[in-house]
Scaffold this active site. Structure first.
Site, mmCIF file in Angstrom:
data_model
loop_
_atom_site.group_PDB
_atom_site.id
_atom_site.type_symbol
_atom_site.label_atom_id
_atom_site.label_comp_id
_atom_site.label_asym_id
_atom_site.label_seq_id
_atom_site.Cartn_x
_atom_site.Cartn_y
_atom_site.Cartn_z
ATOM 1 C CG ASP A 98 -2.215 0.623 1.070
ATOM 2 O OD1 ASP A 98 -2.260 1.719 0.492
ATOM 3 O OD2 ASP A 98 -3.225 0.038 1.511
ATOM 4 C CG ASP A 199 -3.923 5.991 0.844
ATOM 5 O OD1 ASP A 199 -4.865 5.269 1.166
ATOM 6 O OD2 ASP A 199 -3.697 7.103 1.370
ATOM 7 C CD GLU A 256 -8.522 5.279 -1.331
ATOM 8 O OE1 GLU A 256 -9.385 5.078 -0.479
ATOM 9 O OE2 GLU A 256 -7.531 6.004 -1.120
ATOM 10 C CG HIS A 325 -8.835 -0.442 4.975
ATOM 11 N ND1 HIS A 325 -8.701 -0.537 3.600
ATOM 12 C CD2 HIS A 325 -8.272 0.736 5.315
ATOM 13 C CE1 HIS A 325 -8.072 0.530 3.152
ATOM 14 N NE2 HIS A 325 -7.798 1.325 4.170
ATOM 15 C CG ASP A 326 -10.930 3.167 3.977
ATOM 16 O OD1 ASP A 326 -10.385 3.184 5.094
ATOM 17 O OD2 ASP A 326 -10.323 3.418 2.914
#
Ligand code: GLC
Ligand code: CA
Length: 553
Positions: A98, A199, A256, A325-326
């Site tokens: 990430d 990210d 993302e 995870h968000d």
């Protein structure tokens, strides 16, 4: 040379803090992950996307990095990471890291230097501005609420932070920043990692001049969408980074990409552009987050996902996902946790997994995990949750209403420890877990579901096997059928290598469905979540959350 191996991959997202704890401190770690590689191999996934495991003060669970080339001690050492890479490669699997490029931690040495004085050579590595009328430089709101600017007493200026105040934004306009980042990326590539999830990539460019955001609602701080998301020029940063780092390696990249529309997607992932391989789009996420209390609008979902399928049909590639995870768990968002738990978890799975693109699974999704139970506002661990709670209190909401809202929408819902078995703490830790285990763990866990043929876990395993063995499911064309059906999501995958029809009833009511061109007598059921229909009548009606994956002759 680029081989495009990632088109055949199935990606599994690991949130290391919650995956497996090896030493009883209640925090998942790399040695813990190593212990569970056999499970991931058994499941059939081929790529691990590891959420940040870099050195970090942990203000945003690792998305605040203080050293990009070191491992957070709670997670282990660089030797553990090397071992992970080696063990994955030995199994024919790959590792994707990430990459947090938009911001660092406020404890990163670059920021410590930058804030030390106005004339420090690294001052311009971050975004510093004078205030305006005794307040912040403009009205931008942080994505995590409150002003996007933090006051620095020592040097008398504000710095920009789109996320928490401990995550200052880097100044990507500064070529020194870009050069340093590219060097760091190459360092990891030379180590042998197989790619990156990037990210917040759409936020790296800020509107020149830092103008106020239009704020028709008259909020204290305006959601600054036009000002720091998909600002023209952001792709130049991506271009340069690709050119100077990952485009030279046979790796996968997935950005993302909040704010990117299907119409713009080719700009980001079109093959001839040489930028990214895939993006994680937000449109189907916003279908839920804009109205978290409303039942799934099946037609709207079909419209959104089909738009993305068609937009990238000729050039580019989709990243397929329902969870991360968000986000709270998809079963709690769009499934039925009470009456049709197995059926709804598996129908949602079949629906997204067999589209054209690379499927992503977030840890625990393959078990059909649901949101957890929060009994008090002290149960939350996420900084974003604290900010939201504070704001709701300030707006006069009472704690019970805040708890109800947070239980539905908090990110901590999907960050509970991975349930491995029905023993103490679900087998995640021998100590006290950093975030309480989901109370459903006695039934919803790996060991129990592995033994049960009709489990969500075994359905996912069958789905992965099917996706991996049938090339048409990876590469074939996508065609939506029964476009207006209000309950059923049905689509075809077609190529010279075969033809599949995926039909999913995404509601708890029976749904009639027939396809003129493919009478049920001519199809072969390859995967379903109910016993095979016995006659014409049964074939013509899909039961609650029934999913059928059929091969058409
Ligand atoms: C991304 C991550 C999220 C993080 C944020 C700031 O949205 O997925 O978890 O909080 O970026 O880095
Ligand atoms: Ca640990």
């Amino acid at each position: 040379m680029k081989t495009g191996w990632w088109r055949n991959a199935v990606v599994y997202q690991v949130y290391p803090r919650s995956f497996m704890d090896s030493n009883g401190d209640g925090i998942g770690d790399l040695p813990g992950l190593l212990q569970r590689l056999d499970y991931l191999q058994w499941l059939g996934v081929t790529v691990i996307w590891l959420c940040p495991m870099f050195r970090s003060p942990n203000d945003d669970n690792g998305y605040d990095i203080s050293d990009y080339q070191d491992i957070h001690p709670e997670f282990g050492t660089m030797a553990d990471l090397d071992r992970l890479l080696e063990e994955l490669h030995r199994r024919g699997m790959r590792l994707v890291l990430d990459l947090v490029l938009n911001h660092t931690s406020d404890e990163h040495p670059w920021f410590i230097e930058s804030r030390s004085s106005r004339d420090n050579p690294r001052r311009n590595w971050y975004v510093w501005r004078d205030g305006r009328n005794g307040g912040p430089p403009n009205n931008w709101e942080s994505i995590f609420k409150g002003s996007a600017w933090a006051w620095d007493e020592a040097t008398g200026q504000y710095y920009l932070h789109l996320f928490t105040r401990r995550q200052p934004d880097l100044n990507w306009e500064n070529p020194e920043v870009r050069t340093a980042m590219a060097a760091m990326v190459r360092w990891w590539l030379d180590k042998g990692v197989d790619g990156f999830r990037i990210d917040a990539v759409t936020h790296m460019k800020k509107a020149p001049g830092f103008p106020d955001a239009p704020n028709p609602q008259g909020l204290e701080f305006a959601p600054a969408y036009g000002c720091h998301m998909c600002v023209p020029g952001v792709l130049d940063f991506v271009d340069e980074l690709a050119r100077t780092s990952f485009a030279r390696y046979d790796v996968m990249t997935v950005g993302e990409a909040n704010g990117v529309s299907a119409a713009q997607a080719v700009e980001w992932v079109g093959e001839d552009r040489g930028r990214l391989d895939m993006i994680l789009q937000f449109e189907h996420w916003h279908l839920w987050s804009n109205q978290p209390r409303v039942a799934l609008d099946v037609r709207a979902l079909k419209t959104i996902l089909t738009r993305w399928q068609l937009a990238l049909a000729e050039s580019g590639w989709n990243a397929l996902y329902l969870e991360n995870h968000d986000l709270p768990r998809v079963l709690s968002r769009w499934g039925d946790t009470v009456r049709y738990r197995y059926e709804s978890a598996t129908a949602l799975a079949a629906m997204y997994f067999l589209m054209r693109g690379t499927p992503f699974i977030y840890q625990g999704q393959e078990l059909g995990m649901a949101n957890t139970v929060f009994t008090s506002l002290d149960d939350f661990r996420d900084r974003f949750a604290y900010n939201r709670i504070e704001r709701m209190r300030a707006a006069g909401m009472d704690d019970a209403d805040i708890l109800a809202e947070m239980s539905l929408t908090a990110r901590d819902n999907s960050r509970t420890p991975m349930p491995w078995n029905n023993g103490p703490n679900a087998g995640f830790t021998t100590g006290i877990p950093w975030l309480a285990v989901n109370p459903e763990y006695p039934a919803i866990n790996v060991a129990t579901e592995r033994e049960e043929p009709r489990s969500v876990l075994n359905f996912y395993r069958a789905l992965i096997a099917l996706r991996t063995t049938e090339p048409v499911l990876a590469h074939g064309r996508y065609r939506l059928v029964a476009k207006r059906h209000p309950q059923v999501y049905a689509y075809l995958r077609e190529s010279e290598e075969g033809r599949f029809l995926v039909v999913c009833n995404l509601t708890a009511e029976p749904a009639t469905f027939s396809h003129r061109a493919f009478p049920w007598q001519r199809v072969k059921l390859r995967l379903g979540n109910y016993p095979t229909p016995r006659d014409e009548g049964e074939w013509g009606v899909l039961r609650a959350f029934e999913a059928r994956v059929v091969e058409v002759g």
